[in-house]
Write an enzyme that holds these catalytic residues in place. Structure first.
Site, PDB file in Angstrom:
ATOM      1  N   VAL A 152       0.836  -1.200   0.000  1.00  0.00           N
ATOM      2  CA  VAL A 152       0.000   0.000   0.000  1.00  0.00           C
ATOM      3  C   VAL A 152       0.869   1.247   0.000  1.00  0.00           C
ATOM      4  CG1 VAL A 152      -1.891   1.208   1.153  1.00  0.00           C
ATOM      5  CG2 VAL A 152      -1.762  -1.283   1.258  1.00  0.00           C
ATOM      6  N   TYR A 153       1.892   1.249   0.831  1.00  0.00           N
ATOM      7  CA  TYR A 153       2.817   2.387   0.886  1.00  0.00           C
ATOM      8  C   TYR A 153       3.495   2.594  -0.472  1.00  0.00           C
ATOM      9  CZ  TYR A 153       6.656   5.364   2.464  1.00  0.00           C
ATOM     10  OH  TYR A 153       7.553   6.401   2.613  1.00  0.00           O
ATOM     11  N   SER A 154       4.009   1.531  -1.051  1.00  0.00           N
ATOM     12  CA  SER A 154       4.646   1.646  -2.368  1.00  0.00           C
ATOM     13  C   SER A 154       3.682   2.223  -3.392  1.00  0.00           C
ATOM     14  CB  SER A 154       5.144   0.277  -2.859  1.00  0.00           C
ATOM     15  OG  SER A 154       6.300  -0.124  -2.176  1.00  0.00           O
ATOM     16  N   SER A 156       1.176   4.190  -2.892  1.00  0.00           N
ATOM     17  CA  SER A 156       0.945   5.618  -2.639  1.00  0.00           C
ATOM     18  C   SER A 156       2.093   6.457  -3.180  1.00  0.00           C
ATOM     19  CB  SER A 156       0.746   5.872  -1.143  1.00  0.00           C
ATOM     20  OG  SER A 156       1.960   5.804  -0.406  1.00  0.00           O
ATOM     21  N   LYS A 157       3.311   5.961  -3.073  1.00  0.00           N
ATOM     22  CA  LYS A 157       4.460   6.731  -3.536  1.00  0.00           C
ATOM     23  C   LYS A 157       4.635   6.657  -5.051  1.00  0.00           C
ATOM     24  CE  LYS A 157       5.482   8.304   0.496  1.00  0.00           C
ATOM     25  NZ  LYS A 157       5.264   9.747   0.796  1.00  0.00           N
TER      26      LYS A 157
END
Length: 242
Positions: A152-154, A156-157
């Site tokens: 999820v973090y990846s 978003s970035k």
């Protein structure tokens, strides 16, 4: 880097700690007045007392839509202009997707993606009218390589890298530069959410960097001649393997 930002006003989100604080202190050292945007009122008051008139506290809860919408008005009321926006606030979740919750996913995507877009949307009319400005977004090396333990973090970035490069091309004709800084693992509160084994290995191998080292990259981007845009800087610990 004395006085290279003299006369400029910066606003930094997530400014009370980590990369945001290091970036704020670097800009103040270069002569800028910095509006410190954060929801931690106590931390903001302590920083204003420590740094004096150069540090201007502005309490905003970026996840509250009404509060988030006050960013530009708050900056202009307190400082009169805005030359630099460092959209830095963000959060992190890692691990297997099945181990998180829909509410956690919503919160992270709202802060890491939607809030950044809203903040940029709010400030660009002011910068376009003045014919100058700098917008820097804190992205991540995870936005350049899909990391299996942080899907999820990846994501978003990756979204932020796309947004930054689209906005760079929209705004360059108005004298507004847009770029992103993409650190590897930084020693900050966000690492508290890392899988314990990954964090242990990173510490043992020296695969972490300090917030100040990211702030140095931000200052490099801001202090280039106006005809030069640094579109993205990836800042990695030398021993980080990705």
């Amino acid at each position: 880097m004395a006085n290279e930002l003299e006369g400029k006003v910066a606003a930094i989100t997530g400014a009370a700690s980590g990369i945001g604080l290091a970036s704020a202190e670097a800009m103040m050292a270069a002569g800028a007045r910095v509006v410190l945007v954060d929801r931690d009122e106590r931390a903001l008051a302590a920083l204003a007392e420590k740094h004096g008139a150069a540090a201007i506290p502005l309490k905003i809860d970026l996840l509250d839509p009404a509060s988030c919408a006050t960013l530009l008005d708050g900056v202009l009321e307190k400082a009169g202009q805005l030359d630099i926006l460092h959209a830095n606030a963000g959060t992190y979740i890692g691990g297997d997707l099945t181990e998180t919750t829909p509410e956690t996913i919503d919160r992270m995507l709202n802060l890491n993606v939607n809030v950044v877009m809203k903040n940029v949307h709010s400030v660009i009319p002011h910068m376009i009218e003045r014919g100058t400005g700098d917008i820097i977004v804190t992205s991540s090396v995870a936005g350049h390589s899909a990391i299996p333990w942080e899907p999820v973090y990846s994501a978003s970035k990756w979204a932020m890298n796309s947004f930054v490069q689209a906005m760079r091309r929209q705004l360059n004709k108005h004298g507004v530069r847009v770029g992103s800084v993409s650190p590897g693992p930084v020693i900050s509160a966000l690492l508290a959410d890392w899988p314990e084994e990954n964090l242990r290995k990173a510490k043992e191998s020296g695969s972490l960097i300090e917030p100040k080292e990211v702030a140095d990259a931000v200052m490099f981007m801001l202090t280039r001649p106006r005809n030069v845009t640094i579109r993205d800087v990836v800042v990695l610990p030398t021993n980080f393997d990705i």
